[in-house]
Design an enzyme around this catalytic site. Structure first.
Site, PDB file in Angstrom:
ATOM      1  N   THR A  25       0.851  -1.193   0.000  1.00 57.80           N
ATOM      2  CA  THR A  25       0.000   0.000   0.000  1.00 57.80           C
ATOM      3  C   THR A  25       0.882   1.235   0.000  1.00 57.80           C
ATOM      4  O   THR A  25       1.783   1.368   0.828  1.00 57.80           O
ATOM      5  CB  THR A  25      -0.913  -0.028   1.243  1.00 57.80           C
ATOM      6  OG1 THR A  25      -1.865  -1.068   1.068  1.00 57.80           O
ATOM      7  CG2 THR A  25      -1.626   1.300   1.443  1.00 57.80           C
ATOM      8  N   HIS A 174      -7.052 -10.664  -0.370  1.00 55.94           N
ATOM      9  CA  HIS A 174      -6.298 -10.309   0.845  1.00 55.94           C
ATOM     10  C   HIS A 174      -7.017 -10.924   2.040  1.00 55.94           C
ATOM     11  O   HIS A 174      -7.952 -10.345   2.587  1.00 55.94           O
ATOM     12  CB  HIS A 174      -6.204  -8.796   0.973  1.00 55.94           C
ATOM     13  CG  HIS A 174      -5.156  -8.332   1.947  1.00 55.94           C
ATOM     14  ND1 HIS A 174      -4.531  -9.188   2.833  1.00 55.94           N
ATOM     15  CD2 HIS A 174      -4.615  -7.106   2.172  1.00 55.94           C
ATOM     16  CE1 HIS A 174      -3.656  -8.500   3.561  1.00 55.94           C
ATOM     17  NE2 HIS A 174      -3.687  -7.227   3.175  1.00 55.94           N
ATOM     18  N   ASN A 177      -3.687  -9.988   7.606  1.00 52.32           N
ATOM     19  CA  ASN A 177      -3.413  -8.680   8.221  1.00 52.32           C
ATOM     20  C   ASN A 177      -4.618  -7.932   8.784  1.00 52.32           C
ATOM     21  O   ASN A 177      -4.624  -6.703   8.840  1.00 52.32           O
ATOM     22  CB  ASN A 177      -2.671  -7.768   7.226  1.00 52.32           C
ATOM     23  CG  ASN A 177      -1.343  -8.377   6.783  1.00 52.32           C
ATOM     24  OD1 ASN A 177      -0.888  -9.372   7.356  1.00 52.32           O
ATOM     25  ND2 ASN A 177      -0.728  -7.800   5.774  1.00 52.32           N
ATOM     26  N   TYR A 179      -7.825  -7.527   7.769  1.00 50.67           N
ATOM     27  CA  TYR A 179      -8.867  -6.895   6.949  1.00 50.67           C
ATOM     28  C   TYR A 179     -10.105  -7.793   6.866  1.00 50.67           C
ATOM     29  O   TYR A 179     -10.193  -8.797   7.555  1.00 50.67           O
ATOM     30  CB  TYR A 179      -8.281  -6.497   5.583  1.00 50.67           C
ATOM     31  CG  TYR A 179      -7.148  -5.520   5.787  1.00 50.67           C
ATOM     32  CD1 TYR A 179      -7.397  -4.232   6.240  1.00 50.67           C
ATOM     33  CD2 TYR A 179      -5.822  -5.917   5.642  1.00 50.67           C
ATOM     34  CE1 TYR A 179      -6.362  -3.346   6.513  1.00 50.67           C
ATOM     35  CE2 TYR A 179      -4.776  -5.035   5.915  1.00 50.67           C
ATOM     36  CZ  TYR A 179      -5.054  -3.754   6.348  1.00 50.67           C
ATOM     37  OH  TYR A 179      -4.037  -2.881   6.644  1.00 50.67           O
ATOM     38  N   ASN A 234      -3.375  -5.268  13.275  1.00 54.61           N
ATOM     39  CA  ASN A 234      -4.748  -4.747  13.268  1.00 54.61           C
ATOM     40  C   ASN A 234      -5.642  -5.429  14.308  1.00 54.61           C
ATOM     41  O   ASN A 234      -6.787  -5.797  14.015  1.00 54.61           O
ATOM     42  CB  ASN A 234      -5.367  -4.835  11.865  1.00 54.61           C
ATOM     43  CG  ASN A 234      -4.907  -3.697  10.966  1.00 54.61           C
ATOM     44  OD1 ASN A 234      -4.668  -2.583  11.437  1.00 54.61           O
ATOM     45  ND2 ASN A 234      -4.778  -3.971   9.674  1.00 54.61           N
TER      46      ASN A 234
HETATM   47  C1  LIG Z   1       4.649   0.239   3.079  1.00 56.47           C
HETATM   48  C2  LIG Z   1       4.060  -1.132   3.215  1.00 56.47           C
HETATM   49  C3  LIG Z   1       2.785  -1.375   2.717  1.00 56.47           C
HETATM   50  C4  LIG Z   1       2.222  -2.658   2.781  1.00 56.47           C
HETATM   51  N1  LIG Z   1       0.995  -2.881   2.211  1.00 56.47           N
HETATM   52  C5  LIG Z   1       0.493  -4.146   2.149  1.00 56.47           C
HETATM   53  C6  LIG Z   1      -0.712  -4.427   1.430  1.00 56.47           C
HETATM   54  O1  LIG Z   1      -1.347  -3.555   0.814  1.00 56.47           O
HETATM   55  N2  LIG Z   1      -1.151  -5.710   1.423  1.00 56.47           N
HETATM   56  C7  LIG Z   1      -0.477  -6.720   2.061  1.00 56.47           C
HETATM   57  O2  LIG Z   1      -0.918  -7.884   2.018  1.00 56.47           O
HETATM   58  N3  LIG Z   1       0.668  -6.476   2.735  1.00 56.47           N
HETATM   59  C8  LIG Z   1       1.179  -5.234   2.782  1.00 56.47           C
HETATM   60  N4  LIG Z   1       2.391  -5.007   3.401  1.00 56.47           N
HETATM   61  C9  LIG Z   1       3.190  -6.143   3.899  1.00 56.47           C
HETATM   62  C10 LIG Z   1       4.197  -6.584   2.812  1.00 56.47           C
HETATM   63  O3  LIG Z   1       3.498  -7.157   1.703  1.00 56.47           O
HETATM   64  C11 LIG Z   1       5.208  -7.633   3.328  1.00 56.47           C
HETATM   65  O4  LIG Z   1       4.521  -8.753   3.828  1.00 56.47           O
HETATM   66  C12 LIG Z   1       6.131  -7.047   4.405  1.00 56.47           C
HETATM   67  O5  LIG Z   1       6.691  -5.820   3.984  1.00 56.47           O
HETATM   68  C13 LIG Z   1       7.257  -8.027   4.789  1.00 56.47           C
HETATM   69  O6  LIG Z   1       8.069  -8.314   3.674  1.00 56.47           O
HETATM   70  P1  LIG Z   1       9.539  -7.625   3.536  1.00 56.47           P
HETATM   71  O7  LIG Z   1      10.304  -8.023   4.778  1.00 56.47           O
HETATM   72  O8  LIG Z   1      10.117  -8.215   2.275  1.00 56.47           O
HETATM   73  O9  LIG Z   1       9.334  -6.140   3.465  1.00 56.47           O
HETATM   74  C14 LIG Z   1       2.953  -3.722   3.393  1.00 56.47           C
HETATM   75  C15 LIG Z   1       4.220  -3.458   3.922  1.00 56.47           C
HETATM   76  C16 LIG Z   1       4.779  -2.204   3.836  1.00 56.47           C
HETATM   77  C17 LIG Z   1       6.178  -1.971   4.354  1.00 56.47           C
END
Ligand SMILES: Cc1cc2nc3c(=O)[nH]c(=O)nc-3n(C[C@H](O)[C@H](O)[C@H](O)COP(=O)(O)O)c2cc1C
Length: 358
Positions: A25, A174, A177, A179, A234
């Site tokens: 996001t 989704h 998390n 939702y 959440n």
């Molecule tokens: C800025 C940001 C926005 C995110 N938005 C979403 C999202 O829209 N949907 C989702 O399932 N996870 C979302 N996540 C979680 C990421 O998809 C991911 O699971 C998380 O960053 C861990 O992976 P990484 O260690 O490679 O960053 C978001 C994470 C971050 C940092």
């Protein structure tokens, strides 16, 4: 040959490598419509095998956050079409993540006439950013009637059809998390006494009805889901039957021939670890492919793929900050660090201006 950078398959799809961009996001969708800046951002990152877009609402009711995109209006579908075209031109496949925020919402973020819906009228602890008034407590949602439930399932089906019209290769539900889908699944947020609540067969029903509707709309080979067993984000606290409940859900999804399950592991962000037994259970499913995510670097990605722990590896923050992550990892170049201050701010800064190698 590196397992990460070799060609991959996901059901009927041929992918240029085994790397997936996580849903992220970014709150750049002014008026909830995908725009040129977003098209540029996604095209910059299209050297991965598969992009999963940021959480995108199937309904005006699901737009809990400021400036997140939807996929329910003609203007949104047209905006997404430009994103998809740019990504396909660079060789990646792209799925849209359907995120209905449910109770993780504030009325100031929703368009006129939209309603904040959830399985039960239980507010989530915590606050939500609004452009108009800054941080506000999460709203107390309206408990959905059976007719709200039917209408919402239909919105998911319509959104899946819209995704197909926009040219997406598929959708990711989704289910993680905190939702709407997880709000139905977890007993703390679902206090219903009807067939959508109570024992696991009831609490899983909405998720499975939505999966069935999406499959009916676009086919089982084009529908995946993201799940976060043991996730607490959440206001989703742990409870005794968590592992048994997710095992039930996974088997139900597998029986429907769903394309993949994408496991969230936020232990790298301080969340409780996901037990190894959950990964083993998901890996043992006869049909669903497994995508693992959370805290991956190059070495761990190569190791887990080589060990057969998953079909694909997804990364979030590394690709957010490195549009050319594939090239950097291939050549051993240094990585840009992500800047959390610009994760959700409007405009190009911290979005499309992370430097790429020349
Ligand atoms: C800025 C940001 C926005 C995110 N938005 C979403 C999202 O829209 N949907 C989702 O399932 N996870 C979302 N996540 C979680 C990421 O998809 C991911 O699971 C998380 O960053 C861990 O992976 P990484 O260690 O490679 O960053 C978001 C994470 C971050 C940092």
């Amino acid at each position: 040959m590196s397992p990460l950078f070799s060609k991959a398959r996901l059901g009927p799809l041929a992918l240029q490598n085994h790397l997936v961009m996580c849903p992220l996001t970014r709150d750049r969708a002014t008026d909830n419509i995908p725009n040129e800046l977003m098209a540029e951002y996604y095209a910059q990152r299209a050297s991965v095998g598969l992009i999963i877009t940021e959480g995108t609402s199937p309904s005006p009711n699901g737009l809990g956050y400021a400036r997140i995109p939807g996929i329910f209006s003609a203007a949104q579908v047209a905006g997404w079409k430009r994103v998809v075209t740019g990504v396909h031109a660079r060789g990646a496949k792209i799925f849209v993540q359907l995120m209905h925020c449910g109770r993780i919402a504030h009325p100031l973020n929703l368009p006129a006439g939209a309603r904040i819906l959830a399985p039960s009228a239980v507010a989530a602890a915590g606050e939500m950013y609004t452009d108009a008034q800054g941080m506000k407590p999460n709203a107390t949602p309206i408990a959905m009637t059976e007719s709200d439930i039917r209408a919402t399932i239909e919105e998911y089906a319509q959104a899946a059809g819209n995704a197909s019209t926009a040219g997406f290769d598929g959708i990711e539900l989704h289910g993680a998390n905190g939702y709407l889908l997880e709000q139905f699944f977890r007993p703390t947020s679902n206090r219903r006494a009807d067939r959508y609540g109570g024992p696991i067969e009831g609490r899983a029903r909405f998720v499975l009805d939505v999966a069935d509707a999406a499959i009916a709309a676009i086919g089982k080979d084009r529908v995946g889901i993201r799940l976060s067993p043991f996730g607490v984000f959440n206001d989703m606290p742990a409870y005794a039957d968590m592992e048994a409940d997710y095992t039930y859900l996974a088997h139900q999804l597998n029986a429907r021939g769903l394309l993949y399950i994408h496991l969230v592991d936020h232990s790298a962000l301080g969340a409780p670890p996901v037990p190894e037994s959950i990964r083993t259970m998901l890996r043992g499913l006869s049909h669903c492919a497994l995508i693992l995510s959370g805290g991956y670097n190059l070495e761990r990605a190569e190791r887990d793929l080589a060990a057969g722990k998953c079909d694909l590896v997804a990364v979030g923050r590394p690709i957010l900050a490195n549009p050319d992550l594939v090239q950097r990892w291939k050549t051993g170049a240094a990585l840009n660090a992500p800047d959390p201050n610009t994760f959700y701010t409007p405009g190009a800064k911290g979005y499309t201006d992370y430097p790429a190698l020349g």
